[in-house]
Design a protein around this motif. Structure first.
Motif, PDB file in Angstrom:
ATOM      1  N   ARG A   1      11.885  -1.879  -6.441  1.00 28.82           N
ATOM      2  CA  ARG A   1      10.625  -2.630  -6.459  1.00 28.82           C
ATOM      3  C   ARG A   1      10.867  -4.084  -6.076  1.00 28.82           C
ATOM      4  O   ARG A   1      10.068  -4.713  -5.399  1.00 28.82           O
TER       5      ARG A   1
ATOM      6  N   GLY B   1      -0.707   6.274  -3.171  1.00 28.89           N
ATOM      7  CA  GLY B   1      -1.271   6.623  -4.477  1.00 28.89           C
ATOM      8  C   GLY B   1      -2.746   6.268  -4.615  1.00 28.89           C
ATOM      9  O   GLY B   1      -3.422   5.944  -3.638  1.00 28.89           O
TER      10      GLY B   1
ATOM     11  N   TYR C   1       3.670  -0.824   4.039  1.00 31.16           N
ATOM     12  CA  TYR C   1       4.010   0.477   3.466  1.00 31.16           C
ATOM     13  C   TYR C   1       5.500   0.724   3.662  1.00 31.16           C
ATOM     14  O   TYR C   1       6.034   0.519   4.760  1.00 31.16           O
TER      15      TYR C   1
ATOM     16  N   SER D   1       8.205   1.374 -14.601  1.00 36.49           N
ATOM     17  CA  SER D   1       8.370   0.148 -13.817  1.00 36.49           C
ATOM     18  C   SER D   1       7.169  -0.786 -13.951  1.00 36.49           C
ATOM     19  O   SER D   1       7.101  -1.804 -13.295  1.00 36.49           O
TER      20      SER D   1
ATOM     21  N   SER E   1      -3.123   1.504  -5.374  1.00 35.16           N
ATOM     22  CA  SER E   1      -3.025   0.383  -4.438  1.00 35.16           C
ATOM     23  C   SER E   1      -4.218   0.275  -3.479  1.00 35.16           C
ATOM     24  O   SER E   1      -4.655  -0.850  -3.197  1.00 35.16           O
TER      25      SER E   1
ATOM     26  N   VAL F   1      -0.422  -8.353  -3.131  1.00 26.65           N
ATOM     27  CA  VAL F   1      -1.339  -7.570  -3.976  1.00 26.65           C
ATOM     28  C   VAL F   1      -0.688  -6.222  -4.257  1.00 26.65           C
ATOM     29  O   VAL F   1      -0.197  -5.559  -3.335  1.00 26.65           O
ATOM     30  N   THR F   2      -0.668  -5.818  -5.516  1.00 28.58           N
ATOM     31  CA  THR F   2      -0.157  -4.487  -5.842  1.00 28.58           C
ATOM     32  C   THR F   2      -1.157  -3.740  -6.730  1.00 28.58           C
ATOM     33  O   THR F   2      -2.060  -4.342  -7.305  1.00 28.58           O
ATOM     34  N   GLY F   3      -0.926  -2.440  -6.853  1.00 36.25           N
ATOM     35  CA  GLY F   3      -1.798  -1.614  -7.700  1.00 36.25           C
ATOM     36  C   GLY F   3      -1.193  -1.382  -9.078  1.00 36.25           C
ATOM     37  O   GLY F   3      -1.442  -0.353  -9.691  1.00 36.25           O
ATOM     38  N   GLU F   4      -0.382  -2.325  -9.553  1.00 40.65           N
ATOM     39  CA  GLU F   4       0.272  -2.112 -10.852  1.00 40.65           C
ATOM     40  C   GLU F   4      -0.705  -2.285 -12.022  1.00 40.65           C
ATOM     41  O   GLU F   4      -1.632  -3.093 -11.958  1.00 40.65           O
TER      42      GLU F   4
ATOM     43  N   MET G   1      11.179  -4.275  -2.414  1.00 43.55           N
ATOM     44  CA  MET G   1       9.851  -4.139  -1.780  1.00 43.55           C
ATOM     45  C   MET G   1       9.117  -5.484  -1.788  1.00 43.55           C
ATOM     46  O   MET G   1       8.532  -5.892  -0.793  1.00 43.55           O
TER      47      MET G   1
ATOM     48  N   ASP H   1       5.847  10.410  -1.986  1.00 46.45           N
ATOM     49  CA  ASP H   1       5.930   8.965  -1.873  1.00 46.45           C
ATOM     50  C   ASP H   1       7.419   8.635  -1.969  1.00 46.45           C
ATOM     51  O   ASP H   1       8.160   9.334  -2.651  1.00 46.45           O
TER      52      ASP H   1
ATOM     53  N   LEU I   1       0.835  -1.204   0.000  1.00 50.14           N
ATOM     54  CA  LEU I   1       0.000   0.000   0.000  1.00 50.14           C
ATOM     55  C   LEU I   1       0.867   1.250   0.000  1.00 50.14           C
ATOM     56  O   LEU I   1       1.652   1.480   0.921  1.00 50.14           O
TER      57      LEU I   1
END
Ligand code: ATP
Ligand code: MG
Length: 397
Positions: free
Chosen positions: A270, A192, A213, A300, A195, A290-293, A273, A348, A189
């Motif tokens: 990344r 942005g 985070y 990226s 996510s 889970v990602t917000g990609e 992370m 961020d 998370l």
């Protein structure tokens, strides 16, 4: 008119065969939980494939109740209704329907249709007879109205079951599957837009979510961290309490910045992370990340970049917004209430260490080579970051 009860409609659970009760139990449990935050006393009852919410007194706020129910995953729609004791007397039924119609629509110029379903066949008239008689009674009492059986403004539902239910309004629910009917996933998370939406979407399928985070003080401010806590709290209004793990990422980022090729900074960062989120997942029994990609959104997130990010973890990575346009994601974030927080301006950690010309088609072998320079030094740093992550419970209040 203050409604006494609400009919809760749910869809996919109906197809779960023998496990159906597990899903219904979870749904009822979450309805109780969400209503416990609303003033008033409520009872939640079940009747063959149906869930009803009843207010024990009139002393509650209608909008608050609807809002609470709209935060329950698994509910497809909410129908405020009048519920009367089962009676086989047509006149008693007609009186109640007329009272309901008058209270909700008055004598407005509108078209309607009555739709009766008679689960209890002891009622002495057939459904279509009841439709016709009630239609007639409504027309007589409210002469401005007219019947349209094909495309009516209003559908008056009359269900003769254990009780008689009368309703016509359908308020959309959040849909999805009840919370806790699936596994637990770890959301990466950030502050942005994407996510929080990704986390919401996975929770909506019945998964429990936790979140990680990556915080890089002093490059990212306390306010940026608070923004992520706020976002977790927004999502938690749906998903239930979220355990948010705040990882101090500063040293790792600085090390990458110092030693790795700058055009590869974001990809390598990344990858770290993902590794750290996976390590925390293992400790917390999360079985997916889970990602917000979203494909192509930034350098990226090209397909080649995603190959490089993906290869460092064994857990499956769910990317629910992978094929969504930014506007589609924004639409969801506005709907679920995270947008306003997401667009607050706080930095961020990624935006500070970004290169001017990041690679858009990274080659995994090359990235692995560059990473080798820091890999050994990084092992204890990763371990420290995992072990010293701060846990903040975000329960949506
Ligand atoms: P978002 O709007 O979700 O922040 P983004 O468009 O800013 O996404 P990136 O910054 O490339 O995209 O991040 C891609 C994904 O990586 C994010 O959706 C999120 O899942 C994760 N991520 C990025 N930064 C962080 C962070 N500081 N902490 C945790 N996860 C992060
Ligand atoms: Mg981001």
């Amino acid at each position: 008119m203050q409604y006494q009860s609400f009919l809760i409609k749910y869809a996919e659970i109906g197809t779960k065969g023998k496990n159906r009760y597990v899903f219904e139990d979870a749904l009822v449990h979450d309805i109780h939980k969400k209503l416990s935050r609303v003033d008033g006393e409520f009872r939640v009852t079940r009747e063959r494939g149906r869930i009803y919410v009843g207010a024990k007194t009139d002393d509650y706020d209608y909008d608050e109740v609807i809002d609470a129910l709209q935060h329950v995953f698994g509910i497809v729609s909410i129908c405020p209704m009048v519920q009367m004791d089962l009676s086989y007397d047509y006149h008693t039924l007609s009186e109640k329907v007329l009272e309901y119609f008058g209270a909700v629509y008055g004598n407005k110029k509108l078209t309607f249709k009555v739709m009766t379903r008679r689960a209890d066949k002891n009622f002495p008239m057939q459904s279509n007879e009841i439709d016709a008689e009630l239609g007639h009674d409504i027309l007589e009492k409210f002469p401005e109205t007219s019947v349209d059986v094909h495309n009516p403004d209003v559908r008056i539902h009359v269900e003769i079951r254990q009780y008689i239910n009368i309703y016509s309004e359908t308020i959309p629910g959040a849909g999805g599957m009840p919370l806790g009917t699936n596994g637990k996933a770890m959301l990466l998370l950030s502050g942005g837009i994407d996510s929080p939406v990704a986390g919401y979407m996975i929770a909506r399928r019945g998964a429990i979510i936790e979140a990680t985070y990556f915080h890089a003080p002093p490059y990212t401010s306390e306010r940026a961290k608070q923004k992520v806590v706020d976002l977790a709290n927004e999502v938690a209004k749906y998903s239930g309490a979220i355990a948010l793990h705040v990882v101090n990422f500063t040293d790792i980022q600085l090390k990458i910045y110092e030693k790795c090729p700058h055009e590869e900074l974001t990809i390598i960062m990344r990858r770290y992370m993902m590794r750290i989120a996976e390590a925390i997942s293992r400790k917390r029994d999360c079985i997916a990340l889970v990602t917000g990609e979203s494909i192509g959104q930034v350098a990226s997130q090209t397909m080649q970049s995603l190959v490089c990010t993906n290869e460092v973890c064994e857990l499956p990575v769910y990317r629910p917004v992978i094929a969504f346009d930014k506007q589609d994601i924004i639409d969801i974030s506005q709907k679920i209430g995270t947008y306003e927080t997401s667009i607050e301006p706080y930095e961020d950690c990624c935006t500070i260490f970004v290169a001017k010309h990041p690679v858009t088609k990274p080659v995994p072998e090359k990235i692995r080579e560059s990473e080798k320079i820091v890999y050994d030094e990084m092992l204890p740093m990763v371990e420290k970051a995992v072990n010293e992550a701060e846990l903040i419970w975000c329960d949506g209040k």
